[in-house]
Design a protein around this motif. Structure first.
Motif, PDB file in Angstrom:
ATOM      1  N   LEU A   4     -11.326  -0.875  -2.643  1.00  0.00           N
ATOM      2  CA  LEU A   4     -12.729  -1.151  -2.916  1.00  0.00           C
ATOM      3  C   LEU A   4     -13.169  -0.312  -4.102  1.00  0.00           C
ATOM      4  CD1 LEU A   4     -14.973  -2.940  -1.643  1.00  0.00           C
ATOM      5  CD2 LEU A   4     -15.751  -0.891  -0.425  1.00  0.00           C
ATOM      6  N   ASP A   6     -16.077   1.115  -6.478  1.00  0.00           N
ATOM      7  CA  ASP A   6     -17.520   1.395  -6.514  1.00  0.00           C
ATOM      8  C   ASP A   6     -18.259   0.782  -5.325  1.00  0.00           C
ATOM      9  OD1 ASP A   6     -17.339   2.843  -8.834  1.00  0.00           O
ATOM     10  OD2 ASP A   6     -17.826   1.161 -10.141  1.00  0.00           O
ATOM     11  N   ASN A   7     -17.554   0.632  -4.202  1.00  0.00           N
ATOM     12  CA  ASN A   7     -18.142   0.048  -2.998  1.00  0.00           C
ATOM     13  C   ASN A   7     -18.680  -1.359  -3.216  1.00  0.00           C
ATOM     14  OD1 ASN A   7     -17.712   2.323  -1.275  1.00  0.00           O
ATOM     15  ND2 ASN A   7     -19.430   3.360  -2.281  1.00  0.00           N
ATOM     16  N   LYS A   8     -18.177  -2.044  -4.252  1.00  0.00           N
ATOM     17  CA  LYS A   8     -18.690  -3.380  -4.586  1.00  0.00           C
ATOM     18  C   LYS A   8     -17.600  -4.426  -4.695  1.00  0.00           C
ATOM     19  CE  LYS A   8     -22.503  -1.543  -7.405  1.00  0.00           C
ATOM     20  NZ  LYS A   8     -23.073  -1.493  -8.778  1.00  0.00           N
ATOM     21  N   GLN A  10     -13.691  -5.733  -4.203  1.00  0.00           N
ATOM     22  CA  GLN A  10     -12.415  -5.597  -3.517  1.00  0.00           C
ATOM     23  C   GLN A  10     -11.319  -6.196  -4.372  1.00  0.00           C
ATOM     24  OE1 GLN A  10     -11.886  -5.987   0.858  1.00  0.00           O
ATOM     25  NE2 GLN A  10     -10.598  -7.726   0.319  1.00  0.00           N
ATOM     26  N   HIS A 257     -14.089 -10.592  -3.846  1.00  0.00           N
ATOM     27  CA  HIS A 257     -15.273 -10.628  -2.992  1.00  0.00           C
ATOM     28  C   HIS A 257     -16.080 -11.881  -3.262  1.00  0.00           C
ATOM     29  CE1 HIS A 257     -18.392  -9.867  -6.028  1.00  0.00           C
ATOM     30  NE2 HIS A 257     -17.531  -9.080  -6.605  1.00  0.00           N
TER      31      HIS A 257
END
Length: 257
Positions: A4, A6-8, A10, A257
């Motif tokens: 993942l 930048d947590n945005k 995948q 994503h």
């Protein structure tokens, strides 16, 4: 293996798309700027040769090459400034949101040029349909296999127009990658207009405060035809050379994503 960013975003780390060209000491190695192919050969001390097939316990090679002329490389603004700047010091992050676009250079005055119109059209669509991109990858068409092995010297390859480079800079692109030996014309009397425009270098002898120290240009990549235009995550890998440029290995990952 999934990751993942930048947590945005995948990505699947087991599915890299390598867009670099390997460096070899063969005629298959791409070449630019009037130099010979790279040299990779074993060290010799008297009768001792650093090669297992000749009796040594190890293979122990010297490598002589030029990053700008011998394949995929990433450079910082130190490429064009009087003061020394190192790619190893300028590039401190290695993962970026990226957009791949394919461009047909336009014939202009016996040159083939990547124009402002072609870049702006592609990027207008990109920036409207997704998050702002940190890196731009330009694949020129036709996408010939010969790019992987071409001797570009004295061939006047396509190049990037100055106003197109300004547009890329003003679009917020920090890292520019292209499948040509230079963003500038092969013989341009040392003007280097696209380099200067992208890095916002106004005076090579006295660097302006708003020059883009953290931005890079990567040249002589190759993107296979089956890699579709669109959004990716770019991992821009360099060797730790204290030099204006380093051989590099840009790798793309599809966003899942």
């Amino acid at each position: 293996m999934k990751a993942l960013i930048d947590n945005k975003f995948q990505i699947d780390l087991s599915k890299p798309i390598d867009i670099s060209l390997p460096l070899s000491n063969t005629e298959a190695n791409p070449i630019a700027w009037y130099i010979d192919k790279p040299e990779i050969k074993p060290v010799k001390f008297g009768d001792w040769v650093g090669k297992v097939s000749e009796g040594s316990s190890t293979n122990f090679n010297n490598i002589f090459f030029n990053p700008h002329g011998h394949g995929t490389h990433t450079e910082c603004l130190g490429h064009i400034t009087k003061e020394f700047y190192s790619i190893n010091q300028c590039l401190k992050q290695f993962f970026f949101t990226a957009e791949l676009i394919s461009i047909v250079p336009k014939e202009m005055n016996n040159d083939f040029v990547i124009t402002l119109e072609s870049i702006s059209t592609a990027l207008d669509v990109t920036l409207k349909n997704g998050v702002p991109k940190e890196a731009l990858i330009i694949r020129t068409l036709p996408n010939l296999e010969a790019k992987k092995h071409k001797n570009y010297s004295h061939t006047n390859p396509p190049y990037l127009a100055e106003d197109a480079a300004i547009f890329i800079r003003e679009s917020g692109i920090q890292h520019l990658l292209i499948d040509l030996p230079s963003v500038d014309r092969e013989e341009d009397e040392g003007k280097l207009l696209a380099h200067k425009a992208f890095w916002n270098v106004k005076d090579i002898n006295n660097l302006n405060a708003d020059a883009r120290l953290n931005c890079t240009i990567t040249e002589m990549i190759y993107v296979e035809d089956d890699v579709k235009d669109g959004s990716y995550i770019l991992n821009l890998q360099i060797a730790s050379f204290e030099n204006d440029a380093s051989p590099s290995k840009p790798v793309l990952y599809r966003i899942e994503h």
